[in-house]
Scaffold this motif. Structure first.
Motif, PDB file in Angstrom:
ATOM      1  N   HIS A 189      43.089  34.900  37.930  1.00  0.00           N
ATOM      2  CA  HIS A 189      42.695  36.229  37.054  1.00  0.00           C
ATOM      3  C   HIS A 189      42.720  37.295  37.723  1.00  0.00           C
ATOM      4  O   HIS A 189      42.627  37.634  39.029  1.00  0.00           O
ATOM      5  CB  HIS A 189      41.236  35.850  36.677  1.00  0.00           C
ATOM      6  CG  HIS A 189      40.239  35.339  37.746  1.00  0.00           C
ATOM      7  ND1 HIS A 189      40.243  34.106  38.176  1.00  0.00           N
ATOM      8  CD2 HIS A 189      39.343  35.917  38.425  1.00  0.00           C
ATOM      9  CE1 HIS A 189      39.280  34.004  39.217  1.00  0.00           C
ATOM     10  NE2 HIS A 189      38.840  35.155  39.478  1.00  0.00           N
ATOM     11  N   LEU A 190      43.052  38.367  36.892  1.00  0.00           N
ATOM     12  CA  LEU A 190      43.178  39.697  37.425  1.00  0.00           C
ATOM     13  C   LEU A 190      42.117  40.527  37.106  1.00  0.00           C
ATOM     14  O   LEU A 190      41.387  40.367  35.719  1.00  0.00           O
ATOM     15  CB  LEU A 190      44.598  40.215  36.980  1.00  0.00           C
ATOM     16  CG  LEU A 190      45.862  40.097  37.506  1.00  0.00           C
ATOM     17  CD1 LEU A 190      46.041  38.550  37.882  1.00  0.00           C
ATOM     18  CD2 LEU A 190      46.949  41.009  37.013  1.00  0.00           C
ATOM     19  N   VAL A 191      41.696  41.485  37.832  1.00  0.00           N
ATOM     20  CA  VAL A 191      40.175  41.987  37.798  1.00  0.00           C
ATOM     21  C   VAL A 191      40.412  43.460  38.300  1.00  0.00           C
ATOM     22  O   VAL A 191      41.230  43.963  39.017  1.00  0.00           O
ATOM     23  CB  VAL A 191      39.241  41.408  39.019  1.00  0.00           C
ATOM     24  CG1 VAL A 191      37.788  42.107  38.453  1.00  0.00           C
ATOM     25  CG2 VAL A 191      39.247  40.042  38.730  1.00  0.00           C
ATOM     26  N   SER A 192      39.868  44.232  37.475  1.00  0.00           N
ATOM     27  CA  SER A 192      39.784  45.779  37.640  1.00  0.00           C
ATOM     28  C   SER A 192      39.173  46.234  38.971  1.00  0.00           C
ATOM     29  O   SER A 192      38.193  45.611  39.120  1.00  0.00           O
ATOM     30  CB  SER A 192      39.633  46.760  36.368  1.00  0.00           C
ATOM     31  OG  SER A 192      37.940  46.496  36.235  1.00  0.00           O
ATOM     32  N   ARG A 193      39.794  47.459  39.301  1.00  0.00           N
ATOM     33  CA  ARG A 193      39.103  47.962  40.475  1.00  0.00           C
ATOM     34  C   ARG A 193      37.554  48.397  40.098  1.00  0.00           C
ATOM     35  O   ARG A 193      36.638  48.223  40.975  1.00  0.00           O
ATOM     36  CB  ARG A 193      39.861  49.395  41.025  1.00  0.00           C
ATOM     37  CG  ARG A 193      39.125  50.091  41.923  1.00  0.00           C
ATOM     38  CD  ARG A 193      38.979  49.303  43.175  1.00  0.00           C
ATOM     39  NE  ARG A 193      40.156  48.619  43.740  1.00  0.00           N
ATOM     40  CZ  ARG A 193      40.305  47.747  44.740  1.00  0.00           C
ATOM     41  NH1 ARG A 193      38.926  47.464  45.446  1.00  0.00           N
ATOM     42  NH2 ARG A 193      41.470  47.079  45.154  1.00  0.00           N
ATOM     43  N   PHE A 194      37.594  48.960  38.893  1.00  0.00           N
ATOM     44  CA  PHE A 194      36.155  49.336  38.378  1.00  0.00           C
ATOM     45  C   PHE A 194      35.115  48.244  38.607  1.00  0.00           C
ATOM     46  O   PHE A 194      34.095  48.383  38.850  1.00  0.00           O
ATOM     47  CB  PHE A 194      36.410  49.893  37.091  1.00  0.00           C
ATOM     48  CG  PHE A 194      34.870  49.925  36.335  1.00  0.00           C
ATOM     49  CD1 PHE A 194      34.234  51.305  36.613  1.00  0.00           C
ATOM     50  CD2 PHE A 194      34.269  49.099  35.323  1.00  0.00           C
ATOM     51  CE1 PHE A 194      33.104  51.338  36.044  1.00  0.00           C
ATOM     52  CE2 PHE A 194      33.048  49.339  34.884  1.00  0.00           C
ATOM     53  CZ  PHE A 194      32.607  50.533  34.882  1.00  0.00           C
ATOM     54  N   LEU A 195      35.648  47.153  37.937  1.00  0.00           N
ATOM     55  CA  LEU A 195      34.530  46.014  38.158  1.00  0.00           C
ATOM     56  C   LEU A 195      34.277  45.525  39.311  1.00  0.00           C
ATOM     57  O   LEU A 195      33.125  45.392  39.696  1.00  0.00           O
ATOM     58  CB  LEU A 195      34.977  44.840  37.373  1.00  0.00           C
ATOM     59  CG  LEU A 195      34.181  43.492  37.138  1.00  0.00           C
ATOM     60  CD1 LEU A 195      32.753  43.807  36.835  1.00  0.00           C
ATOM     61  CD2 LEU A 195      34.917  42.659  36.361  1.00  0.00           C
ATOM     62  N   LEU A 196      35.303  45.256  40.599  1.00  0.00           N
ATOM     63  CA  LEU A 196      35.246  45.107  41.634  1.00  0.00           C
ATOM     64  C   LEU A 196      34.364  45.760  42.505  1.00  0.00           C
ATOM     65  O   LEU A 196      33.371  45.576  43.306  1.00  0.00           O
ATOM     66  CB  LEU A 196      36.329  44.900  42.445  1.00  0.00           C
ATOM     67  CG  LEU A 196      37.238  43.690  42.103  1.00  0.00           C
ATOM     68  CD1 LEU A 196      38.672  43.696  42.689  1.00  0.00           C
ATOM     69  CD2 LEU A 196      36.864  42.371  42.295  1.00  0.00           C
ATOM     70  N   ASP A 197      34.252  47.427  42.069  1.00  0.00           N
ATOM     71  CA  ASP A 197      33.510  48.238  42.602  1.00  0.00           C
ATOM     72  C   ASP A 197      32.037  48.156  42.306  1.00  0.00           C
ATOM     73  O   ASP A 197      31.094  48.213  43.089  1.00  0.00           O
ATOM     74  CB  ASP A 197      34.001  49.542  42.535  1.00  0.00           C
ATOM     75  CG  ASP A 197      35.155  50.096  43.296  1.00  0.00           C
ATOM     76  OD1 ASP A 197      35.390  49.312  44.264  1.00  0.00           O
ATOM     77  OD2 ASP A 197      35.928  51.044  43.025  1.00  0.00           O
ATOM     78  N   LYS A 198      31.741  47.698  41.019  1.00  0.00           N
ATOM     79  CA  LYS A 198      30.447  47.471  40.241  1.00  0.00           C
ATOM     80  C   LYS A 198      29.712  46.382  40.942  1.00  0.00           C
ATOM     81  O   LYS A 198      28.559  46.399  41.190  1.00  0.00           O
ATOM     82  CB  LYS A 198      30.642  47.302  39.024  1.00  0.00           C
ATOM     83  CG  LYS A 198      30.751  48.545  38.171  1.00  0.00           C
ATOM     84  CD  LYS A 198      29.426  49.305  38.175  1.00  0.00           C
ATOM     85  CE  LYS A 198      29.718  50.678  37.375  1.00  0.00           C
ATOM     86  NZ  LYS A 198      28.514  51.442  37.187  1.00  0.00           N
ATOM     87  N   ILE A 199      30.590  45.171  41.176  1.00  0.00           N
ATOM     88  CA  ILE A 199      29.860  43.685  41.576  1.00  0.00           C
ATOM     89  C   ILE A 199      29.649  43.748  43.111  1.00  0.00           C
ATOM     90  O   ILE A 199      29.411  42.799  43.577  1.00  0.00           O
ATOM     91  CB  ILE A 199      30.474  42.607  40.947  1.00  0.00           C
ATOM     92  CG1 ILE A 199      32.024  42.425  41.274  1.00  0.00           C
ATOM     93  CG2 ILE A 199      30.344  42.986  39.385  1.00  0.00           C
ATOM     94  CD1 ILE A 199      32.475  41.178  40.645  1.00  0.00           C
TER      95      ILE A 199
END
Length: 324
Positions: free
Chosen positions: A192-202
Motif C-alpha cells: 500500500h502507498l501512503v501520502s506524506r501528509f498522513l505519515l506526518d499525522k500519525i
C-alpha cells in the motif's frame, strides 16, 4: 546541464532471508515500476546473502539503501525504521513476497498526488471487485503453492507463477484493463502507498500491532469520521500485484522477534469489536461473521472449479479474455 527529476516514490521493505524470493521481487520491481524510486531495505538479521544482494543493486532511475539490523525486528518497527528515512511525497509499504505488475505504481501514485486519497493499494488475489473471480484465483494459487516444480528455489517460484498465470505480464495488463474503472474501500497489507501528509499525522505505525495494515486502515477510517481525512483507503482496479501468501517454508524454525516494546496486541484489543465491525470494509473478516449455507456452497463450488481447471496454464483464455 541535465537536472535529475526528484524521487516521488520511496519504498520500504523489511526482509529476513529468502534470497530467491528477494531476487524475484526486485527483478519485477525494477522491470515494472515506472516512477523513479528509492528502495529502503530493512534487513532483519538475514541468515543468507539477501542484504548483500540488495547492496549490489545500482542503476538509473532508482536507489537502494540497506539498513542492517543485528536482530529480527517485527513488521511495524521495521517499517518505522524505513519511514524515518523517507522524504518523498508518496511512500510504499511493501512485503518482499510480491510481484508487481507492469506500471503498477502509476495509478496509485497519481491517486495520491492528485489528492484523491491518502492510502492506495492494488488489486490482488485477496481482494478483487468481482468476488467469484477473486475466490477462483485465490484457490487456484493455493493449489499451485503446494506443488514443487523445481529443486532450485528461484526456478520453483518462477514456475509457480508460470503455472498460475501463463504470462504474468499479459495477465496483469488484462486484469487491470478489466477493472481499470473500479475502486473500493480497503487495504492490501502486502502493498500500500501512503501520502506524506498522513505519515506526518500519525508519526509512523503503531508498534504494538503486528497486524499493521488493519491498524492503518482503522486509523484512517477514524480520521475520516473526524474530518481529518476526506477519503477512506482505496483499492484501485487499475493496479495489480501478486502476493505469494505464505510462500516460505513454514516448517523451518523462525528467528523470534526481538523488539523493545510490549507484546503485540490484536486489533480487537486496541479497537474493540464494535469499532472493527463499523470500520472494517470486508464483511467476512469482521468479528462474529458467519457464512450462510448458500455462501458455503458457493465457495465449495468455486474451489472445485479451481481444482478442475488447474492444469490449464493459459488463464486469460480460461477466463475468455481477449488478448490484443
Amino acid at each position: 546541464m541535465n537536472v535529475q527529476e526528484p524521487f516521488v516514490l520511496d519504498l520500504v521493505v523489511p526482509i529476513h532471508g529468502n534470497l530467491p524470493l528477494n531476487r524475484l521481487f526486485f527483478e519485477t520491481l525494477l522491470q515494472n515500476t515506472r516512477s523513479r524510486f528509492r528502495l529502503f531495505v530493512i534487513d532483519n538479521h538475514s541468515p543468507d546473502e539477501s542484504g548483500d544482494y540488495f547492496r549490489q543493486q545500482k542503476g538509473d532511475g532508482f536507489e537502494v539503501t540497506v539498513i542492517q539490523n543485528n536482530v529480527n525486528r517485527c513488521y511495524p518497527v521495521s517499517m518505522n525504521q524505513g519511514i524515518a528515512l523517507t522524504s518523498s511525497p508518496v511512500v510504499g509499504l511493501l512485503n518482499n513476497d510480491i510481484l508487481v505488475g507492469p506500471e503498477w505504481d502509476l495509478p496509485l501514485v497519481e491517486f495520491l498526488l492528485a489528492g484523491k486519497g491518502d492510502i492506495a493499494s492494488p488489486i490482488g488475489l485477496e481482494h478483487l471487485p468481482e468476488r467469484s473471480l477473486e475466490e477462483f484465483l485465490f484457490y487456484r494459487w493455493k493449489l499451485i503453492l503446494k506443488k514443487n516444480y523445481s529443486p532450485d528455489p528461484f526456478l520453483n517460484y518462477q514456475k509457480k507463477i508460470q503455472a498460475m498465470y501463463g504470462d504474468f505480464s499479459i495477465f496483469s495488463r488484462q486484469i487491470t484493463r478489466k477493472f481499470q474503472n473500479s475502486a473500493f474501500p480497503g487495504i492490501m497489507g502486502h502493498c500500500h502507498l501512503v501520502s506524506r501528509f498522513l505519515l506526518d499525522k500519525i508519526h509512523g505505525l503503531d508498534v504494538r500491532l503486528q497486524a499493521a495494515d488493519w491498524d492503518l486502515y482503522l486509523t484512517a477510517a477514524q480520521m475520516v469520521d473526524q474530518g481529518i481525512l476526506r477519503t477512506l483507503p482505496m483499492i484501485l482496479g487499475s493496479s495489480w500485484v501478486h502476493h505469494f501468501i505464505r510462500a516460505t517454508d513454514r516448517k523451518k524454525e523462525k528467528e523470534p522477534f526481538l523488539c523493545e516494546h510490549p507484546p503485540h496486541w490484536s486489533p480487537e484489543a486496541k479497537w474493540g469489536v464494535e469499532a472493527i465491525r463499523n470500520y472494517w470494509p470486508f464483511l467476512e473478516q469482521r468479528p462474529g461473521f458467519r457464512k450462510s449455507p448458500i455462501r458455503r456452497l458457493s465457495k465449495w463450488l468455486i474451489k472445485n472449479k479451481a481444482r478442475y481447471y488447474l492444469k490449464n496454464p493459459n488463464i486469460c483464455e480460461l477466463l475468455s479474455w481477449k488478448i490484443d
